[in-house]
Each structure stands twice: as C-alpha cells, then as structure tokens.
Design a protein around this motif. Structure first.
Motif, PDB file in Angstrom:
ATOM      1  N   ARG A  88     -19.393   5.172   4.542  1.00  0.00           N
ATOM      2  CA  ARG A  88     -20.233   4.506   5.536  1.00  0.00           C
ATOM      3  C   ARG A  88     -19.591   3.252   6.091  1.00  0.00           C
ATOM      4  O   ARG A  88     -19.803   2.876   7.220  1.00  0.00           O
ATOM      5  CB  ARG A  88     -21.553   4.103   4.891  1.00  0.00           C
ATOM      6  N   SER A  89     -18.816   2.582   5.236  1.00  0.00           N
ATOM      7  CA  SER A  89     -18.430   1.231   5.628  1.00  0.00           C
ATOM      8  C   SER A  89     -17.427   1.202   6.777  1.00  0.00           C
ATOM      9  O   SER A  89     -17.450   0.271   7.575  1.00  0.00           O
ATOM     10  CB  SER A  89     -17.898   0.448   4.438  1.00  0.00           C
TER      11      SER A  89
ATOM     12  N   SER B 271     -14.538   8.812  -5.064  1.00  0.00           N
ATOM     13  CA  SER B 271     -14.057  10.004  -4.355  1.00  0.00           C
ATOM     14  C   SER B 271     -15.006  10.414  -3.224  1.00  0.00           C
ATOM     15  O   SER B 271     -16.218  10.385  -3.376  1.00  0.00           O
ATOM     16  CB  SER B 271     -13.876  11.185  -5.308  1.00  0.00           C
TER      17      SER B 271
ATOM     18  N   ASP C  40      -4.871   7.366  -4.004  1.00  0.00           N
ATOM     19  CA  ASP C  40      -4.867   8.737  -4.518  1.00  0.00           C
ATOM     20  C   ASP C  40      -6.151   9.460  -4.119  1.00  0.00           C
ATOM     21  O   ASP C  40      -7.222   8.844  -4.100  1.00  0.00           O
ATOM     22  CB  ASP C  40      -4.766   8.720  -6.046  1.00  0.00           C
ATOM     23  N   VAL C  41      -6.046  10.735  -3.806  1.00  0.00           N
ATOM     24  CA  VAL C  41      -7.237  11.580  -3.653  1.00  0.00           C
ATOM     25  C   VAL C  41      -6.978  12.867  -4.441  1.00  0.00           C
ATOM     26  O   VAL C  41      -5.831  13.187  -4.744  1.00  0.00           O
ATOM     27  CB  VAL C  41      -7.542  11.924  -2.166  1.00  0.00           C
TER      28      VAL C  41
ATOM     29  N   VAL D 160     -12.409   4.364  -7.828  1.00  0.00           N
ATOM     30  CA  VAL D 160     -12.975   5.044  -6.666  1.00  0.00           C
ATOM     31  C   VAL D 160     -13.882   6.186  -7.101  1.00  0.00           C
ATOM     32  O   VAL D 160     -13.690   6.781  -8.162  1.00  0.00           O
ATOM     33  CB  VAL D 160     -11.890   5.557  -5.671  1.00  0.00           C
TER      34      VAL D 160
ATOM     35  N   THR E 239      -4.818   4.127  -8.474  1.00  0.00           N
ATOM     36  CA  THR E 239      -6.139   4.643  -8.127  1.00  0.00           C
ATOM     37  C   THR E 239      -6.455   5.843  -9.006  1.00  0.00           C
ATOM     38  O   THR E 239      -5.620   6.718  -9.181  1.00  0.00           O
ATOM     39  CB  THR E 239      -6.159   5.082  -6.651  1.00  0.00           C
TER      40      THR E 239
ATOM     41  N   PHE F 214       0.850  -1.198   0.000  1.00  0.00           N
ATOM     42  CA  PHE F 214       0.000   0.000   0.000  1.00  0.00           C
ATOM     43  C   PHE F 214       0.883   1.244   0.000  1.00  0.00           C
ATOM     44  O   PHE F 214       1.640   1.469   0.946  1.00  0.00           O
ATOM     45  CB  PHE F 214      -0.870  -0.033   1.256  1.00  0.00           C
TER      46      PHE F 214
ATOM     47  N   HIS G 118     -21.370  10.041   2.840  1.00  0.00           N
ATOM     48  CA  HIS G 118     -19.923   9.929   2.797  1.00  0.00           C
ATOM     49  C   HIS G 118     -19.494   8.478   2.985  1.00  0.00           C
ATOM     50  O   HIS G 118     -20.130   7.572   2.487  1.00  0.00           O
ATOM     51  CB  HIS G 118     -19.299  10.867   3.832  1.00  0.00           C
TER      52      HIS G 118
ATOM     53  N   SER H 193     -20.643  -0.257   1.231  1.00  0.00           N
ATOM     54  CA  SER H 193     -22.045   0.105   1.499  1.00  0.00           C
ATOM     55  C   SER H 193     -22.892  -0.784   0.584  1.00  0.00           C
ATOM     56  O   SER H 193     -22.346  -1.443  -0.307  1.00  0.00           O
ATOM     57  CB  SER H 193     -22.256   1.578   1.130  1.00  0.00           C
TER      58      SER H 193
ATOM     59  N   GLY I 240     -15.708  -0.288  -2.212  1.00  0.00           N
ATOM     60  CA  GLY I 240     -16.967   0.126  -1.564  1.00  0.00           C
ATOM     61  C   GLY I 240     -17.595  -1.011  -0.797  1.00  0.00           C
ATOM     62  O   GLY I 240     -17.588  -2.157  -1.255  1.00  0.00           O
TER      63      GLY I 240
ATOM     64  N   TYR J  46     -22.049   6.127  -7.326  1.00  0.00           N
ATOM     65  CA  TYR J  46     -21.900   4.780  -7.875  1.00  0.00           C
ATOM     66  C   TYR J  46     -22.591   4.644  -9.235  1.00  0.00           C
ATOM     67  O   TYR J  46     -22.108   3.937 -10.115  1.00  0.00           O
ATOM     68  CB  TYR J  46     -22.413   3.728  -6.884  1.00  0.00           C
TER      69      TYR J  46
ATOM     70  N   HIS K  76     -23.975  10.014  -2.261  1.00  0.00           N
ATOM     71  CA  HIS K  76     -23.273   8.726  -2.216  1.00  0.00           C
ATOM     72  C   HIS K  76     -23.689   7.747  -3.320  1.00  0.00           C
ATOM     73  O   HIS K  76     -22.879   7.311  -4.137  1.00  0.00           O
ATOM     74  CB  HIS K  76     -23.496   8.110  -0.830  1.00  0.00           C
TER      75      HIS K  76
ATOM     76  N   GLY L 116     -22.077   0.148  -2.803  1.00  0.00           N
ATOM     77  CA  GLY L 116     -20.685  -0.221  -3.069  1.00  0.00           C
ATOM     78  C   GLY L 116     -20.532  -1.713  -3.325  1.00  0.00           C
ATOM     79  O   GLY L 116     -19.783  -2.141  -4.198  1.00  0.00           O
TER      80      GLY L 116
HETATM   81  C1  LIG Z   1      -7.937  -0.289   1.165  1.00  0.00           C
HETATM   82  C2  LIG Z   1      -8.725   0.882   0.688  1.00  0.00           C
HETATM   83  C3  LIG Z   1      -8.145   1.757  -0.203  1.00  0.00           C
HETATM   84  C4  LIG Z   1      -8.837   2.882  -0.666  1.00  0.00           C
HETATM   85  N1  LIG Z   1      -8.210   3.756  -1.474  1.00  0.00           N
HETATM   86  C5  LIG Z   1      -8.853   4.893  -1.856  1.00  0.00           C
HETATM   87  C6  LIG Z   1      -8.171   5.859  -2.623  1.00  0.00           C
HETATM   88  O1  LIG Z   1      -7.001   5.729  -2.938  1.00  0.00           O
HETATM   89  N2  LIG Z   1      -8.843   6.963  -3.004  1.00  0.00           N
HETATM   90  C7  LIG Z   1     -10.163   7.169  -2.676  1.00  0.00           C
HETATM   91  O2  LIG Z   1     -10.735   8.199  -3.079  1.00  0.00           O
HETATM   92  N3  LIG Z   1     -10.832   6.252  -1.917  1.00  0.00           N
HETATM   93  C8  LIG Z   1     -10.198   5.148  -1.499  1.00  0.00           C
HETATM   94  N4  LIG Z   1     -10.849   4.241  -0.701  1.00  0.00           N
HETATM   95  C9  LIG Z   1     -12.261   4.512  -0.323  1.00  0.00           C
HETATM   96  C10 LIG Z   1     -13.235   3.729  -1.174  1.00  0.00           C
HETATM   97  O3  LIG Z   1     -13.094   4.019  -2.543  1.00  0.00           O
HETATM   98  C11 LIG Z   1     -14.683   3.992  -0.741  1.00  0.00           C
HETATM   99  O4  LIG Z   1     -14.973   5.351  -0.861  1.00  0.00           O
HETATM  100  C12 LIG Z   1     -14.871   3.550   0.686  1.00  0.00           C
HETATM  101  O5  LIG Z   1     -14.465   2.214   0.818  1.00  0.00           O
HETATM  102  C13 LIG Z   1     -16.327   3.699   1.100  1.00  0.00           C
HETATM  103  O6  LIG Z   1     -17.197   3.097   0.204  1.00  0.00           O
HETATM  104  P1  LIG Z   1     -18.699   2.835   0.593  1.00  0.00           P
HETATM  105  O7  LIG Z   1     -19.303   4.145   0.909  1.00  0.00           O
HETATM  106  O8  LIG Z   1     -19.339   2.151  -0.593  1.00  0.00           O
HETATM  107  O9  LIG Z   1     -18.655   1.917   1.773  1.00  0.00           O
HETATM  108  C14 LIG Z   1     -10.170   3.114  -0.232  1.00  0.00           C
HETATM  109  C15 LIG Z   1     -10.770   2.216   0.656  1.00  0.00           C
HETATM  110  C16 LIG Z   1     -10.056   1.116   1.133  1.00  0.00           C
HETATM  111  C17 LIG Z   1     -10.735   0.204   2.113  1.00  0.00           C
END
Ligand SMILES: Cc1cc2nc3c(=O)[nH]c(=O)nc-3n(C[C@H](O)[C@H](O)[C@H](O)COP(=O)(O)O)c2cc1C
Length: 466
Positions: free
Chosen positions: A344-345, A138, A59-60, A136, A105, A10, A342, A231, A229, A159, A155, A234
């Motif tokens: 959730r998980s 974002s 990445d963000v 992702v 990413t 990572f 935002h 959720s 994701g 997707y 949210h 997700g």
């Molecule tokens: C291991 C891991 C790596 C992730 N890497 C990124 C990332 O680099 N950039 C990003 O915007 N979100 C990243 N996320 C966030 C996910 O894309 C997503 O937004 C998050 O798991 C929540 O999704 P959900 O709302 O469907 O549960 C990462 C999540 C995990 C668990």
C-alpha cells in the motif's frame, strides 16, 4: 558539522534488480556474473573502501508475474528472477571485509524461526557482529504458494504472523542463554554452565518452539533489525521492532511528513524516536558534467524493458496492471479495496507526493516515474551531494543507494561521489570500531533497553522484579 548519515548499498543476487532491461547494454552485461561469488567480493571491497555502513541484500521467494500473468515477462527478462539465497553469501563476504555491515532480507514464510534464528546467530559469530536482518512479510502470491499456501495471506495478518515470528527469535537470541553461560572451565569440567541455558517453551498461534537456542550468544545477540512497512500495520510493526526503517517517500517534503508521523507514533508508544533510524532510497546517475549525467540517464531509459517493468509492478503492487486504464488516478487506485491486500505504501507515497502541484497523478505517470527508479537523479557529484543535503535537511538518517547495475557500478559512486560527501561532512571518513549496532548507534552491542527483544532477557526480568 552535520550529523552522520547512514549509507547502505542496495543489492539483490539476481540479474536485474531495478534496471529492467539494462542488461542488454555493454555496461549492463556485467550482470551475467550474478551467480558467481567473485563479483560480489569485488563489490564489498569497493564498499568498504567507500566507508559504506552496510551492504543491504533484498530478496523475494517467488516469481513476479505469476501474480496475474504466466511468468514469461519476468522470467524472460531475468527481472528479480532467479534468486540465489542471500543468506548463503554472508560468511564469504564477511571474511573479505572488516567493518562493512551485511543486512540480509529473509521473509517470514520461507523458514521456520528456529532455523532462521540459528542461521543469523551463526552469521553474527562468523562476521564478528556485523549482521542485520531485513524483516519482510512477503508480497508475492507465488511466494506463498511455494511454501504450501493456497493464496497470499491478508496484509495485516502477515504483520501479526511476523510479530510471533520475531517474538520466537527474540526469545532464542536474548532469553535462552544468560550472560555467563559460556564458562570454558576445565577445573569444573564445564564448557558451558547448564544452569544458565534455558528452554524457551514458546507456544503461539503458528509456532511451538521448545529451545534452548542451539548457538551460543553472538556478539550482537539480536542482529540489527531493518524493516520497510509503511501502512498503518507496517508502521506499528516498525515502532515496536525496527531499529532502521525505510520510508517510501519520493521527495524530501514527503519524507518530512512521513518522519513526523513515525516520530509521533513512537512518542505515543513510549519509544525514543531517535532510536529508530529512517532512511530512503537514493538512486543516481553520475556524470562529470550535468550534460554527461543526463546522457547516461537517457541511455539507461532507452533500454527499459517495459514488459518486465509492468510485470514487476503488477507483482509488487498486487494490481493487475494490464487491466488498468493508464489514465486512472493514483488516489482512486489507492482507495480500491483490492489494493489493501498488497503493497500500500508505494501507492500512498506516490499519491501524497503529488499534493501541492495540482495535477492528479495517473497510473501511467506512476509507472513512468518508477521506470526512472534506477536513475531518478542525474547529476554531477556536487549536485548529488546537494540532493543528499536536501534529504538530510528533511530529517532522514540515511540512504539505500540504488545502483544502475548491482555489480560493477560501485567504483563510480565511491571514487566520484564519496569524496565530495566526505568533504561536506555528509559521509564518514573512517569506521568506528566494533559491531554493526555500535557503529550505527554508538551505544554498545546489545539491542536498546526499551526494545521488546531486550525485555525478554533473563537479566531484564530480574531487573524488573528488583
Ligand atoms: C527499500 C525497501 C526494500 C525492500 N526490500 C524488500 C525485500 O527485499 N523483499 C520483500 O519481500 N519486500 C521488500 N520490501 C517491501 C516491504 O517489506 C513491504 O512489503 C513494503 O514496504 C510494503 O509494506 P506496507 O504494506 O506495510 O506498506 C522493501 C521495501 C523497501 C521500501
């Protein structure tokens, strides 16, 4: 012989990924080199020596505490800020490695799918088929504002947007060029066969893309697809699109539950659960004795920059951390409507992980627990291998190994932990030849036949009509 586990390293091209504040220690100052190429070259050479499956670059595209604050905490601390573009480093790292996969990413807001599909096809060529994409949607409001939006998109709508984005990419990667379009035939004066190269004429709510794809099919065509994701929306997206998905689980027991949920969903939708690998984050501090490992962990925690950590979790969760009473229970927070837009998980996983030990976990506990992310498990290589075994027994297919520092740390893992894992049959000793997809699934270079990307192929249409 246990089944083979997948190991990603990572990484994030930023001063501080998850060790907020550790840069102030002597060992942490290695992060000053985050804008240079050479330290990353050293990392990937080490990873390949340790037979890692892939480098995984997060990445963000925004600043964390511009969500609620004024940006000063994460900017001051270099906490996932600044962010050089990870796509730009892939060719260079591909050139100095032979087997390592490179997962990059890229979120759906920052580039048009035509441009992005072109970039990844190019990189898949230049790495001989070793590229993966972490899809992702974002979660940073500031990220959306950087690309012309007034606010973060809701949210589940993100997707939906992501689904159209990947549909465009699938058509470019899989449908636009038929097999056999590259002819290289001087006798007929054709480098390519125009009859086998097609426009895609995509028309959807957000995108209109004519095509054809302007890069010829790369070794994998569609790169290996990662996603995180968890959720309900997700998970649906993962079942439909991902080949490797990250679970938010913080304990093996929680992972077992999360895997069962995903597998049931996959079966209900006609997907073979085994075609979706489920992986978790594994964050360790390594010592030659347990005592040494704990000492190193204390050193790490002594340097946590809590302001930066608060900014990180406010941006990440969409909750104004500064306005929340630390005694609020997670269950209460998880169910608040504002959380829905935002991430959730993470909250759900933390709330669920607490079931069983009775005491309600509070927001204060949660932050402290997450403060421990870079060193959640401190132990000797043998103890770490035991921990790996516990996760494997719960059914996980692999790990994103979270380092203490993204640069400079990997020799410790590769020299001390990998030999023990290999000895126990928990890590590969040699690479399987071929593309990343074939290495991971041993089923050829192409995306599996039940995947929507495969379904858009011209050949697939013909087969379906026949
Ligand atoms: C291991 C891991 C790596 C992730 N890497 C990124 C990332 O680099 N950039 C990003 O915007 N979100 C990243 N996320 C966030 C996910 O894309 C997503 O937004 C998050 O798991 C929540 O999704 P959900 O709302 O469907 O549960 C990462 C999540 C995990 C668990």
């Amino acid at each position: 012989m246990p089944r083979e586990l997948l190991y990603n390293a990572f990484l994030h091209l930023t001063p501080n990924h998850h060790s907020h504040g550790y840069w102030r220690t002597e060992e942490g100052q290695v992060q000053y080199g985050y804008t240079k190429l050479e330290p990353y070259v050293e990392v990937v050479k080490t990873l390949e020596r340790g037979r890692f499956d892939a480098l995984f670059i997060a990445d963000v595209s925004g600043v964390y505490d511009l969500e609620f604050g004024d940006g000063t905490a994460s900017i001051r601390a270099g906490s996932q800020f600044p962010e050089p573009d990870p796509v730009t480093i892939v060719s260079a790292l591909g050139l100095v490695t032979e087997h390592l996969g490179i997962a990059v990413t890229s979120n759906i807001i920052q580039s048009h799918p035509f441009a992005f599909a072109r970039q990844l096809s190019s990189l898949d060529h230049f790495t001989n088929g070793r590229v993966a994409w972490n899809i992702v949607t974002s979660y940073l409001r500031n990220g959306f504002q950087n690309f012309g939006h007034d606010d973060i998109v809701a949210h589940d709508d993100r997707y939906e947007w992501a689904q159209e984005y990947v549909d465009v990419a699938y058509k470019l990667w899989e449908k636009s060029w038929e097999d056999g379009a590259v002819v290289h035939d001087p006798a007929t004066n054709r480098f390519f066969d125009p009859d086998k190269i097609h426009r895609i004429d995509h028309e959807g709510p957000r995108y209109r893309v004519a095509g054809p794809h302007i890069v010829e099919p790369s070794p994998q065509r569609t790169p290996v697809l990662f996603q995180a994701g968890n959720s309900p929306a997700g998970r649906e997206f993962a079942i439909r699109n991902a080949e490797v998905t990250f679970l938010p689980s913080t304990t093996p027991e929680a992972a077992r539950r999360d895997i069962a949920i995903l597998d049931d969903l996959a079966r209900a939708q006609g997907r073979d659960p085994k075609s979706l690998k489920k992986i978790v984050q594994l964050s360790t501090v390594i010592g030659s004795t347990e005592e040494e490992a704990k000492r190193k962990q204390r050193h790490l925690h002594d340097h946590i920059d809590f302001d930066a950590l608060q900014a990180f979790y406010s941006g990440n969760s969409g909750i104004d951390f500064f306005g929340i009473d630390p005694n609020t229970t997670l269950t209460e927070l998880r169910d608040r409507a504002s959380v829905g837009d935002h991430v959730r998980s993470g909250l759900r996983a933390a709330a669920d992980a607490d079931h069983g030990n009775g005491a309600p976990v509070t927001w204060g506990d949660y932050l402290l627990r997450h403060a421990l992310l870079p060193g959640r498990f401190a132990g000797t290589p043998d103890q770490i291998a035991d921990e790996v075994q516990r996760w494997a027994d719960a059914g996980v297919d692999g790990f994103n190994v979270v380092p203490v520092t993204t640069l400079g740390w990997w020799d410790e893992w590769v020299d001390q932990v990998v030999p023990v894992l290999q000895e126990r049959g928990l890590a590969q000793r040699e690479y399987h030849p071929g593309t990343l997809r074939d290495k991971l699934f041993r089923n050829g270079d192409a995306i599996h036949s039940g995947h929507p990307a495969h379904a858009v192929r011209i050949g697939a249409d013909r087969a379906a009509r026949a």
